[in-house]
Design an enzyme around this catalytic site. Structure first.
Site, PDB file in Angstrom:
ATOM      1  CB  VAL A  63      58.604 -28.199  61.808  1.00 58.66           C
ATOM      2  CG1 VAL A  63      59.067 -28.482  63.226  1.00 58.66           C
ATOM      3  CG2 VAL A  63      57.102 -27.822  61.556  1.00 58.66           C
ATOM      4  CE1 TYR A  64      61.504 -27.679  66.601  1.00 57.21           C
ATOM      5  CE2 TYR A  64      64.106 -27.442  66.273  1.00 57.21           C
ATOM      6  CZ  TYR A  64      62.961 -28.048  66.874  1.00 57.21           C
ATOM      7  OH  TYR A  64      63.106 -29.114  67.849  1.00 57.21           O
ATOM      8  CB  SER A  65      60.667 -20.255  62.841  1.00 59.49           C
ATOM      9  OG  SER A  65      60.530 -19.809  64.167  1.00 59.49           O
ATOM     10  CB  THR A  66      57.955 -22.279  58.384  1.00 57.80           C
ATOM     11  OG1 THR A  66      56.847 -22.435  59.283  1.00 57.80           O
ATOM     12  CG2 THR A  66      57.490 -23.242  57.273  1.00 57.80           C
ATOM     13  CE  LYS A  90      64.663 -32.570  66.642  1.00 52.91           C
ATOM     14  NZ  LYS A  90      65.004 -30.958  66.614  1.00 52.91           N
TER      15      LYS A  90
END
Length: 331
Positions: A63-66, A90
Site C-alpha cells: 500500500v505504500y504509494s500504491t 505487508k
C-alpha cells in the site's frame, strides 16, 4: 548476536533468521505524500548505502504509494546478494476501489502476494505481514492462505502488525490448534513516548517468542529533537503538515525528550541515537524500523548501535511515562 564492522545482527524472535539490528523502513520511498523522498534515484542510492552499511533487513508494504515503494526496493536490490537479504512487505490496505480491493481474504492475499513478488522482482518474500486485523474475515481463512504461501515457498515467514493483545493471542492459538504457520514477528508502534504496547502486545510477544520490529521508533521525528516546545514546526518538516507528529507535542512527551537531550549531551550523541539506543535496550525488541530520508540521517541511525545506556539513563528516559492501553487518542 553477531557483528560485522559497525552493524550488529540478531535473530528474529525464536526463529533462526539473522536480521540487522536496524531495519530499513521503506515507506518514505515514494511520492504519495509531500514529506516522502519523491526522488526514485535518490531512494535507490539510499537503499544501496544502507546495504553497504550492513543493513540486510528492508520493510515495505504493497500500500505504500500504491506499490511504488515495492518497485523502488525491487530495483535497488536487483544486483544485491539475495541470499543475505531479508525482504519484508505487508498486505491488507486498499489497493484499488471496488470489491476485494483490500482486506485479508484468501483471494486478496493470494492476488496481492503475486503483485508484490512482481514489483519486488523476487521469487519469494522473506517476511509477509498482515498490516492490520481484518474484522470482516475469519482469522482461520487468513492463516490458511498464509500457511499455503509458506508451504509453496512464496513466503518464508509470516508476521503481523498493530492489533490488540486478544486478537494476536487468538491468531497464535488458532495456528497452534489448526497446525497453521505461526506469526514469527509483530510490528507495533513503539518508542520512548509511545509506550502503550507495553500494556498490550509486548507481553504476548515476550511470552510467545515472537520477534518485535517497532515502527515509528522516533515518534514521527519528534524524538530527533528538531522540534521545540514553544515554536511552530519549520516549513518542510514532517510535523508542519502531519498531525501524527504534532500529536506528540504533549507536556509528558516533552519531559521525556528533555531527559533524552540531557543524556545525548552528556554522551556526545544525538537525541535520535539515544532514543534508538533506549529502544534497542528493551529485551523484547529485535530491530527498530528506521525511516531515514538522507544519508546523514541513515548514518546517524546506524551510530545508535554504539550507544549503550546505563540502567539509570534508561530509567530517567522512561520515568515521565506510564504505559496505558488503549493509549489516549488511540482507542
Amino acid at each position: 548476536m553477531t557483528e560485522s564492522d559497525s552493524m550488529m545482527y540478531t535473530t528474529l524472535g525464536d526463529t533462526g533468521l539473522d536480521v540487522s539490528q536496524l531495519c530499513l523502513g521503506c515507506m518514505n520511498f515514494g511520492s504519495e505524500l509531500p514529506w516522502m523522498m519523491n526522488d526514485r534515484d535518490a531512494s535507490i542510492d539510499l537503499i544501496h548505502e544502507a546495504l553497504d552499511l550492513g543493513i540486510n533487513f528492508l520493510d515495505t508494504a504493497n500500500v505504500y504509494s500504491t506499490g511504488e515503494s515495492e518497485e523502488i526496493v525491487g530495483d535497488a536490490v536487483a544486483s544485491a546478494n539475495r541470499d543475505e537479504l531479508v525482504l519484508a512487505t505487508k498486505v491488507y490496505g486498499d489497493m484499488f476501489e471496488g470489491p476485494n480491493g483490500s482486506g485479508l481474504s484468501r483471494k486478496h492475499i493470494l492476488d496481492q502476494v503475486e503483485a508484490s513478488l512482481d514489483r519486488l522482482g523476487t521469487d519469494y518474500i522473506d517476511l509477509y505481514q498482515i498490516h492490520r486485523w481484518d474484522d470482516d474475515t475469519p482469522i482461520e481463512e487468513t492463516l490458511a492462505a498464509l500457511d499455503r504461501l509458506v508451504e509453496t515457498g512464496r513466503v518464508r515467514y509470516i508476521g503481523a502488525s498493530t492489533m490488540t493483545a486478544y486478537q494476536f493471542t487468538k491468531a497464535l492459538y488458532t495456528s497452534d490448534v489448526e497446525d497453521y504457520e505461526r506469526f514469527a514477528c509483530m510490528q507495533p508502534e513503539y518508542n520512548a513516548v509511545d509506550r502503550h504496547e507495553e500494556a498490550n502486545l509486548l507481553e504476548v510477544c515476550a511470552g510467545e517468542g515472537v520477534g518485535v520490529i517497532p515502527w515509528s521508533p522516533l515518534a514521527g521525528g519528534f524524538l530527533t529533537g528538531k522540534y521545540e516546545r514553544d515554536a511552530d514546526p519549520e516549513s518542510g518538516l514532517r510535523a508542519a503538515a502531519d498531525e501524527y507528529t504534532q500529536n506528540r507535542f504533549t507536556d509528558e512527551n516533552w519531559a521525556v525528550l528533555e531527559e533524552i537531550r540531557a543524556v545525548a549531551e552528556a554522551r556526545d550523541a544525538t537525541p535520535a541515537q539515544v532514543s534508538l539506543a533506549w529502544l534497542l535496550d528493551r529485551d523484547v525488541v529485535d530491530a527498530p524500523i528506521v525511516g531515514p530520508r538522507s544519508s546523514d540521517h541513515l548514518r546517524e541511525n546506524v551510530g545508535a548501535l554504539s550507544v549503550e545506556l546505563t540502567d539509570e539513563e534508561a530509567a530517567r528516559i522512561a520515568a515521565p511515562k506510564t504505559p496505558r492501553w488503549p493509549a489516549p487518542g488511540k482507542d
